[in-house]
Write a protein that holds these residues in place. Structure first.
Motif, PDB file in Angstrom:
ATOM      1  N   ALA A  77       0.817  -1.211   0.000  1.00 59.25           N
ATOM      2  CA  ALA A  77       0.000   0.000   0.000  1.00 59.25           C
ATOM      3  C   ALA A  77       0.850   1.260   0.000  1.00 59.25           C
ATOM      4  CB  ALA A  77      -0.938  -0.006   1.199  1.00 59.25           C
ATOM      5  N   GLN A  78       2.039   1.160   0.559  1.00 54.92           N
ATOM      6  CA  GLN A  78       2.958   2.306   0.581  1.00 54.92           C
ATOM      7  C   GLN A  78       3.740   2.447  -0.718  1.00 54.92           C
ATOM      8  OE1 GLN A  78       5.148   1.203   4.093  1.00 54.92           O
ATOM      9  NE2 GLN A  78       3.864   2.454   5.449  1.00 54.92           N
ATOM     10  N   GLY A  79       3.509   1.546  -1.651  1.00 57.96           N
ATOM     11  CA  GLY A  79       4.142   1.631  -2.954  1.00 57.96           C
ATOM     12  C   GLY A  79       5.511   0.994  -3.032  1.00 57.96           C
ATOM     13  N   LYS A  80       5.876   0.204  -2.041  1.00 62.01           N
ATOM     14  CA  LYS A  80       7.192  -0.439  -2.055  1.00 62.01           C
ATOM     15  C   LYS A  80       7.205  -1.618  -3.026  1.00 62.01           C
ATOM     16  CE  LYS A  80       8.891   0.594   2.635  1.00 62.01           C
ATOM     17  NZ  LYS A  80       7.834   1.502   3.121  1.00 62.01           N
ATOM     18  N   SER A  81       8.316  -1.791  -3.700  1.00 64.60           N
ATOM     19  CA  SER A  81       8.509  -2.949  -4.561  1.00 64.60           C
ATOM     20  C   SER A  81       8.825  -4.169  -3.697  1.00 64.60           C
ATOM     21  CB  SER A  81       9.671  -2.702  -5.526  1.00 64.60           C
ATOM     22  OG  SER A  81      10.894  -2.609  -4.805  1.00 64.60           O
ATOM     23  N   ASN A  82       8.845  -5.339  -4.320  1.00 61.18           N
ATOM     24  CA  ASN A  82       9.217  -6.546  -3.570  1.00 61.18           C
ATOM     25  C   ASN A  82      10.623  -6.426  -2.994  1.00 61.18           C
ATOM     26  OD1 ASN A  82       6.766  -7.731  -4.080  1.00 61.18           O
ATOM     27  ND2 ASN A  82       7.501  -9.032  -5.738  1.00 61.18           N
ATOM     28  N   ALA A  83      11.542  -5.859  -3.777  1.00 60.40           N
ATOM     29  CA  ALA A  83      12.927  -5.719  -3.313  1.00 60.40           C
ATOM     30  C   ALA A  83      13.002  -4.758  -2.122  1.00 60.40           C
ATOM     31  CB  ALA A  83      13.812  -5.224  -4.452  1.00 60.40           C
ATOM     32  N   GLU A  84      12.275  -3.652  -2.203  1.00 59.34           N
ATOM     33  CA  GLU A  84      12.274  -2.676  -1.103  1.00 59.34           C
ATOM     34  C   GLU A  84      11.645  -3.277   0.145  1.00 59.34           C
ATOM     35  OE1 GLU A  84      11.917   1.476  -3.662  1.00 59.34           O
ATOM     36  OE2 GLU A  84      10.108   0.333  -3.169  1.00 59.34           O
ATOM     37  N   THR A  85      10.579  -4.046  -0.039  1.00 55.27           N
ATOM     38  CA  THR A  85       9.922  -4.697   1.094  1.00 55.27           C
ATOM     39  C   THR A  85      10.847  -5.716   1.739  1.00 55.27           C
ATOM     40  OG1 THR A  85       7.760  -4.415   0.043  1.00 55.27           O
ATOM     41  CG2 THR A  85       7.910  -6.050   1.795  1.00 55.27           C
ATOM     42  N   ALA A  86      11.549  -6.462   0.912  1.00 58.70           N
ATOM     43  CA  ALA A  86      12.484  -7.467   1.437  1.00 58.70           C
ATOM     44  C   ALA A  86      13.560  -6.806   2.295  1.00 58.70           C
ATOM     45  CB  ALA A  86      13.124  -8.237   0.283  1.00 58.70           C
ATOM     46  N   ARG A  87      14.097  -5.697   1.828  1.00 60.25           N
ATOM     47  CA  ARG A  87      15.125  -4.999   2.605  1.00 60.25           C
ATOM     48  C   ARG A  87      14.556  -4.463   3.917  1.00 60.25           C
ATOM     49  NH1 ARG A  87      16.664  -3.177  -2.621  1.00 60.25           N
ATOM     50  NH2 ARG A  87      15.498  -1.228  -2.347  1.00 60.25           N
ATOM     51  N   ALA A  88      13.347  -3.922   3.859  1.00 61.25           N
ATOM     52  CA  ALA A  88      12.744  -3.340   5.058  1.00 61.25           C
ATOM     53  C   ALA A  88      12.425  -4.398   6.115  1.00 61.25           C
ATOM     54  CB  ALA A  88      11.472  -2.579   4.690  1.00 61.25           C
ATOM     55  N   LEU A  89      12.068  -5.595   5.673  1.00 61.12           N
ATOM     56  CA  LEU A  89      11.661  -6.658   6.604  1.00 61.12           C
ATOM     57  C   LEU A  89      12.779  -7.670   6.870  1.00 61.12           C
ATOM     58  CD1 LEU A  89       8.033  -7.360   5.286  1.00 61.12           C
ATOM     59  CD2 LEU A  89       8.749  -5.841   7.138  1.00 61.12           C
ATOM     60  N   PHE A  90      13.936  -7.443   6.248  1.00 64.44           N
ATOM     61  CA  PHE A  90      15.096  -8.327   6.440  1.00 64.44           C
ATOM     62  C   PHE A  90      14.794  -9.776   6.065  1.00 64.44           C
ATOM     63  CE2 PHE A  90      15.438  -4.814   9.492  1.00 64.44           C
ATOM     64  CZ  PHE A  90      16.660  -4.251   9.095  1.00 64.44           C
ATOM     65  N   VAL A  91      14.135  -9.923   4.918  1.00 65.18           N
ATOM     66  CA  VAL A  91      13.855 -11.255   4.374  1.00 65.18           C
ATOM     67  C   VAL A  91      14.264 -11.268   2.914  1.00 65.18           C
ATOM     68  CG1 VAL A  91      11.945 -11.682   5.982  1.00 65.18           C
ATOM     69  CG2 VAL A  91      11.484 -10.633   3.737  1.00 65.18           C
TER      70      VAL A  91
ATOM     71  N   ALA B 296      12.309 -13.567  -2.608  1.00 68.77           N
ATOM     72  CA  ALA B 296      11.448 -14.710  -2.915  1.00 68.77           C
ATOM     73  C   ALA B 296      10.404 -14.908  -1.824  1.00 68.77           C
ATOM     74  CB  ALA B 296      12.286 -15.972  -3.086  1.00 68.77           C
ATOM     75  N   THR B 297      10.801 -14.648  -0.581  1.00 68.79           N
ATOM     76  CA  THR B 297       9.857 -14.765   0.530  1.00 68.79           C
ATOM     77  C   THR B 297       8.749 -13.727   0.414  1.00 68.79           C
ATOM     78  OG1 THR B 297      11.576 -15.610   2.005  1.00 68.79           O
ATOM     79  CG2 THR B 297       9.624 -14.666   3.049  1.00 68.79           C
ATOM     80  N   VAL B 298       9.121 -12.509   0.032  1.00 74.35           N
ATOM     81  CA  VAL B 298       8.121 -11.459  -0.150  1.00 74.35           C
ATOM     82  C   VAL B 298       7.146 -11.837  -1.260  1.00 74.35           C
ATOM     83  CG1 VAL B 298       7.737  -9.054  -0.824  1.00 74.35           C
ATOM     84  CG2 VAL B 298       9.613  -9.639   0.719  1.00 74.35           C
ATOM     85  N   LYS B 299       7.675 -12.341  -2.376  1.00 76.02           N
ATOM     86  CA  LYS B 299       6.810 -12.753  -3.483  1.00 76.02           C
ATOM     87  C   LYS B 299       5.821 -13.815  -3.032  1.00 76.02           C
ATOM     88  CE  LYS B 299      10.098 -11.776  -7.224  1.00 76.02           C
ATOM     89  NZ  LYS B 299      10.932 -12.361  -8.300  1.00 76.02           N
ATOM     90  N   SER B 300       6.302 -14.748  -2.206  1.00 72.00           N
ATOM     91  CA  SER B 300       5.421 -15.798  -1.687  1.00 72.00           C
ATOM     92  C   SER B 300       4.327 -15.203  -0.808  1.00 72.00           C
ATOM     93  CB  SER B 300       6.248 -16.810  -0.885  1.00 72.00           C
ATOM     94  OG  SER B 300       5.421 -17.804  -0.320  1.00 72.00           O
ATOM     95  N   HIS B 301       4.705 -14.229   0.022  1.00 73.68           N
ATOM     96  CA  HIS B 301       3.711 -13.572   0.873  1.00 73.68           C
ATOM     97  C   HIS B 301       2.678 -12.816   0.036  1.00 73.68           C
ATOM     98  CE1 HIS B 301       5.323 -14.668   4.688  1.00 73.68           C
ATOM     99  NE2 HIS B 301       6.420 -13.941   4.604  1.00 73.68           N
ATOM    100  N   VAL B 302       3.136 -12.129  -1.011  1.00 76.79           N
ATOM    101  CA  VAL B 302       2.205 -11.388  -1.872  1.00 76.79           C
ATOM    102  C   VAL B 302       1.198 -12.336  -2.505  1.00 76.79           C
ATOM    103  CG1 VAL B 302       1.987 -10.007  -3.972  1.00 76.79           C
ATOM    104  CG2 VAL B 302       3.830  -9.517  -2.351  1.00 76.79           C
ATOM    105  N   THR B 303       1.683 -13.460  -3.001  1.00 87.30           N
ATOM    106  CA  THR B 303       0.790 -14.460  -3.592  1.00 87.30           C
ATOM    107  C   THR B 303      -0.224 -14.943  -2.566  1.00 87.30           C
ATOM    108  OG1 THR B 303       2.509 -15.205  -5.129  1.00 87.30           O
ATOM    109  CG2 THR B 303       0.687 -16.720  -4.710  1.00 87.30           C
ATOM    110  N   GLY B 304       0.237 -15.189  -1.353  1.00 88.83           N
ATOM    111  CA  GLY B 304      -0.663 -15.643  -0.297  1.00 88.83           C
ATOM    112  C   GLY B 304      -1.698 -14.600   0.077  1.00 88.83           C
ATOM    113  N   ILE B 305      -1.283 -13.350   0.139  1.00 90.73           N
ATOM    114  CA  ILE B 305      -2.209 -12.259   0.477  1.00 90.73           C
ATOM    115  C   ILE B 305      -3.312 -12.150  -0.563  1.00 90.73           C
ATOM    116  CG2 ILE B 305      -2.400  -9.737   0.624  1.00 90.73           C
ATOM    117  CD1 ILE B 305       0.490  -9.815   1.811  1.00 90.73           C
ATOM    118  N   LEU B 306      -2.938 -12.148  -1.828  1.00 87.91           N
ATOM    119  CA  LEU B 306      -3.931 -12.033  -2.891  1.00 87.91           C
ATOM    120  C   LEU B 306      -4.910 -13.197  -2.857  1.00 87.91           C
ATOM    121  CD1 LEU B 306      -1.705 -10.813  -5.891  1.00 87.91           C
ATOM    122  CD2 LEU B 306      -3.040  -9.441  -4.289  1.00 87.91           C
ATOM    123  N   ALA B 307      -4.384 -14.406  -2.621  1.00 85.60           N
ATOM    124  CA  ALA B 307      -5.242 -15.593  -2.577  1.00 85.60           C
ATOM    125  C   ALA B 307      -6.195 -15.547  -1.386  1.00 85.60           C
ATOM    126  CB  ALA B 307      -4.390 -16.854  -2.534  1.00 85.60           C
ATOM    127  N   LYS B 308      -5.672 -15.228  -0.211  1.00 88.85           N
ATOM    128  CA  LYS B 308      -6.499 -15.219   1.002  1.00 88.85           C
ATOM    129  C   LYS B 308      -7.597 -14.160   0.949  1.00 88.85           C
ATOM    130  CE  LYS B 308      -3.146 -17.046   4.363  1.00 88.85           C
ATOM    131  NZ  LYS B 308      -2.384 -16.731   5.615  1.00 88.85           N
TER     132      LYS B 308
END
Length: 229
Positions: A177-191, A194-206
């Protein structure tokens, strides 16, 4: 905008099929001329209102629909909602004003983003390629202005839907929602990314969401991100 990508060889070289929807013939003609000159894009039809757009989608199965929002008979918002629900086509809203309430309505209806009608020719072709790749066509700054102007108070029903998400998925949804890319999100969350992409897929599905644009709208309307915050 990035430069057009090279068209790959083989079966994947099929042109991106585009439907143009606008109630002004001159606008349709101009868009048609620009896109038809691109080697990787084919205009498969035109429509002058929402009803015609739905018929043309059924007849031609386009990959991308360029959708004017203010039209007679059936407006672009409702046409977008029906097309998104019944086809694989990605819809790009065409507008004159980037913070128009109609744009917000189109995003809520499932549009993958929007484009100003006076955008340069290269931006139009690049927008088609972008949404065809499954990417959102929406800048974080404009998203924030739209949400500040039109997002309603949090919906209790949507708030309760957040319960299906894990704490980490909530963090990722906020980042989207803040406009962060997967790479930016990964850096911010220290993951890892690929983990972020998996979470995004899960969020959309749920949450039953089509793409990142709908995730942004959901995050604001569920109160997970506040307008002006």
């Amino acid at each position: 905008m990035s430069s057009p990508e090279a068209v790959p060889d083989g079966e994947d070289a099929r042109p991106i099929r585009v439907l143009i929807v606008d109630d002004q013939g001159l606008v349709r003609g101009g868009l048609h001329s620009i896109l038809q000159s691109q080697p990787d894009i084919a205009v498969v039809g035109e429509a002058a209102d929402g009803d015609q757009a739905i018929e043309q989608v059924r007849a031609h199965d386009p990959d991308v629909v360029l959708m004017d929002l203010r039209m007679p008979v059936l407006d672009g918002i409702e046409a977008t909602r029906r097309i998104v629900a019944s086809s694989h086509a990605q819809v790009v809203a065409l507008t004159t004003f980037e913070t128009d309430e109609y744009v917000y309505g189109a995003l809520r209806a499932g549009a993958a983003g929007f484009l100003l009608k006076d955008s340069p020719a290269e931006s139009l072709a690049d927008a088609v390629r972008t949404v065809h790749r499954g990417q959102a066509l929406l800048s974080p700054a404009i998203t924030r202005r739209l949400m500040d102007a039109y997002a309603a108070a949090p919906s209790p029903a949507l708030v309760s839907e957040l319960d299906v998400l894990t704490p980490r998925e909530r963090e990722v949804l906020i980042a989207i929602a803040q406009g962060k890319s997967n790479a930016e999100t990964a850096r911010a969350l220290f993951v890892g990314e690929a983990t972020v992409k998996s979470h995004v897929t899960g969020i959309l599905a749920k949450l039953g969401l089509r793409d990142r644009v709908q995730a942004v709208v959901f995050a604001y309307e569920a109160g997970l991100v506040r307008p002006g915050g």
